[in-house]
Design a protein around this motif. Structure first.
Motif, PDB file in Angstrom:
ATOM      1  N   THR A   1      15.353 -41.506   4.317  1.00  0.00           N
ATOM      2  CA  THR A   1      16.761 -41.272   4.021  1.00  0.00           C
ATOM      3  C   THR A   1      17.306 -42.426   3.195  1.00  0.00           C
ATOM      4  OG1 THR A   1      17.069 -40.059   6.099  1.00  0.00           O
ATOM      5  CG2 THR A   1      19.046 -40.830   4.965  1.00  0.00           C
ATOM      6  N   ILE A   2      17.865 -42.102   2.038  1.00  0.00           N
ATOM      7  CA  ILE A   2      18.489 -43.118   1.187  1.00  0.00           C
ATOM      8  C   ILE A   2      19.992 -43.090   1.432  1.00  0.00           C
ATOM      9  CG2 ILE A   2      18.729 -41.548  -0.788  1.00  0.00           C
ATOM     10  CD1 ILE A   2      18.191 -43.971  -2.623  1.00  0.00           C
ATOM     11  N   SER A   3      20.605 -44.266   1.403  1.00  0.00           N
ATOM     12  CA  SER A   3      22.056 -44.360   1.548  1.00  0.00           C
ATOM     13  C   SER A   3      22.539 -45.573   0.754  1.00  0.00           C
ATOM     14  CB  SER A   3      22.457 -44.479   3.021  1.00  0.00           C
ATOM     15  OG  SER A   3      21.898 -45.641   3.616  1.00  0.00           O
ATOM     16  N   ARG A   4      23.841 -45.604   0.517  1.00  0.00           N
ATOM     17  CA  ARG A   4      24.407 -46.735  -0.213  1.00  0.00           C
ATOM     18  C   ARG A   4      25.743 -47.115   0.396  1.00  0.00           C
ATOM     19  NH1 ARG A   4      25.134 -44.846  -6.299  1.00  0.00           N
ATOM     20  NH2 ARG A   4      26.350 -46.773  -6.519  1.00  0.00           N
ATOM     21  N   ASP A   5      26.049 -48.405   0.339  1.00  0.00           N
ATOM     22  CA  ASP A   5      27.331 -48.928   0.796  1.00  0.00           C
ATOM     23  C   ASP A   5      27.907 -49.728  -0.366  1.00  0.00           C
ATOM     24  OD1 ASP A   5      29.467 -50.296   1.937  1.00  0.00           O
ATOM     25  OD2 ASP A   5      28.443 -50.602   3.834  1.00  0.00           O
TER      26      ASP A   5
ATOM     27  N   LYS B   1      29.444 -53.133   0.269  1.00  0.00           N
ATOM     28  CA  LYS B   1      28.502 -54.222   0.509  1.00  0.00           C
ATOM     29  C   LYS B   1      27.524 -54.401  -0.652  1.00  0.00           C
ATOM     30  CE  LYS B   1      28.629 -53.888   5.547  1.00  0.00           C
ATOM     31  NZ  LYS B   1      27.836 -53.713   6.789  1.00  0.00           N
ATOM     32  N   ASN B   2      27.666 -53.572  -1.690  1.00  0.00           N
ATOM     33  CA  ASN B   2      26.750 -53.633  -2.838  1.00  0.00           C
ATOM     34  C   ASN B   2      25.292 -53.554  -2.404  1.00  0.00           C
ATOM     35  OD1 ASN B   2      28.884 -53.948  -4.748  1.00  0.00           O
ATOM     36  ND2 ASN B   2      29.025 -56.105  -4.157  1.00  0.00           N
ATOM     37  N   THR B   3      25.030 -52.635  -1.503  1.00  0.00           N
ATOM     38  CA  THR B   3      23.706 -52.526  -0.906  1.00  0.00           C
ATOM     39  C   THR B   3      23.267 -51.067  -0.836  1.00  0.00           C
ATOM     40  OG1 THR B   3      24.114 -54.504   0.421  1.00  0.00           O
ATOM     41  CG2 THR B   3      22.293 -53.093   1.109  1.00  0.00           C
ATOM     42  N   VAL B   4      21.984 -50.872  -1.092  1.00  0.00           N
ATOM     43  CA  VAL B   4      21.356 -49.560  -0.960  1.00  0.00           C
ATOM     44  C   VAL B   4      20.260 -49.674   0.094  1.00  0.00           C
ATOM     45  CG1 VAL B   4      20.130 -47.708  -2.162  1.00  0.00           C
ATOM     46  CG2 VAL B   4      21.833 -49.074  -3.378  1.00  0.00           C
TER      47      VAL B   4
ATOM     48  N   SER C   1      16.314 -52.702   2.505  1.00  0.00           N
ATOM     49  CA  SER C   1      17.633 -52.971   1.937  1.00  0.00           C
ATOM     50  C   SER C   1      17.486 -53.479   0.518  1.00  0.00           C
ATOM     51  CB  SER C   1      18.377 -54.014   2.776  1.00  0.00           C
ATOM     52  OG  SER C   1      18.608 -53.561   4.086  1.00  0.00           O
ATOM     53  N   CYS C   2      18.441 -53.147  -0.311  1.00  0.00           N
ATOM     54  CA  CYS C   2      18.488 -53.634  -1.686  1.00  0.00           C
ATOM     55  C   CYS C   2      19.888 -54.213  -1.905  1.00  0.00           C
ATOM     56  CB  CYS C   2      18.216 -52.499  -2.659  1.00  0.00           C
ATOM     57  SG  CYS C   2      18.538 -52.907  -4.395  1.00  0.00           S
ATOM     58  N   ALA C   3      19.954 -55.519  -1.986  1.00  0.00           N
ATOM     59  CA  ALA C   3      21.228 -56.198  -2.170  1.00  0.00           C
ATOM     60  C   ALA C   3      21.437 -56.524  -3.642  1.00  0.00           C
ATOM     61  CB  ALA C   3      21.259 -57.479  -1.345  1.00  0.00           C
TER      62      ALA C   3
END
Length: 112
Positions: free
Chosen positions: A68-72, A75-78, A21-23
Motif C-alpha cells: 500500500t502506497i500513501s503520502r502525507d 510531512k513531505n513524506t511518501v 518511508s521517503c522523506a
C-alpha cells in the motif's frame, strides 16, 4: 529541486512486513505523482506503485493486494507498507518524484 531519502529497509522473513518511508527535503505538494520502484540484482528497475495528489494509486500486478502506497504532503513524506513479503520482493527500493527525481534507495531482503 527536492532531495529524496528512503528509509525502513532491512532483512525480513517471508510473510513478514516492512514500512518504507521517503522523506523529501522540500514540499511535495506541487508534485502530482510520487512513486516507488525497485531493482533486483541483474534486473531492470521496475515500477512498484505510484500515487497522485488526488490519491489515485497504481500498483504492479506482482504487489497488488500486499503493498500500500500513501503520502502525507504535510510531512513531505511518501510511504510504502509492504505485507506478506516474498523472497522475490528482494531488491533495492527507490523513491521517485514526478518521474524525474530519484532517491538513493534502501535495501529490502526477504529471506529465512
Amino acid at each position: 529541486q527536492v532531495q529524496l531519502v528512503e528509509s525502513g529497509g532491512g532483512l525480513v522473513q517471508p510473510g513478514g512486513s516492512l514500512r518504507l518511508s521517503c522523506a523529501a527535503s522540500g514540499s511535495i505538494f506541487s508534485i502530482n505523482t510520487m512513486g516507488w520502484y525497485r531493482q533486483a540484482p541483474g534486473k531492470q528497475r521496475e515500477l512498484v506503485a505510484t500515487i497522485t495528489n488526488g490519491g489515485t494509486t497504481n500498483y504492479a500486478a506482482s504487489v497488488k493486494g500486499r503493498f500500500t502506497i500513501s503520502r502525507d504532503n504535510a510531512k513531505n513524506t511518501v510511504y510504502l507498507q509492504m505485507n506478506s513479503l516474498k523472497p522475490e520482493d528482494t531488491a533495492v527500493y527507490y523513491c521517485n518524484a514526478g518521474f524525474i527525481k530519484w532517491g538513493r534507495g534502501t535495501q529490502v531482503t526477504v529471506s529465512s
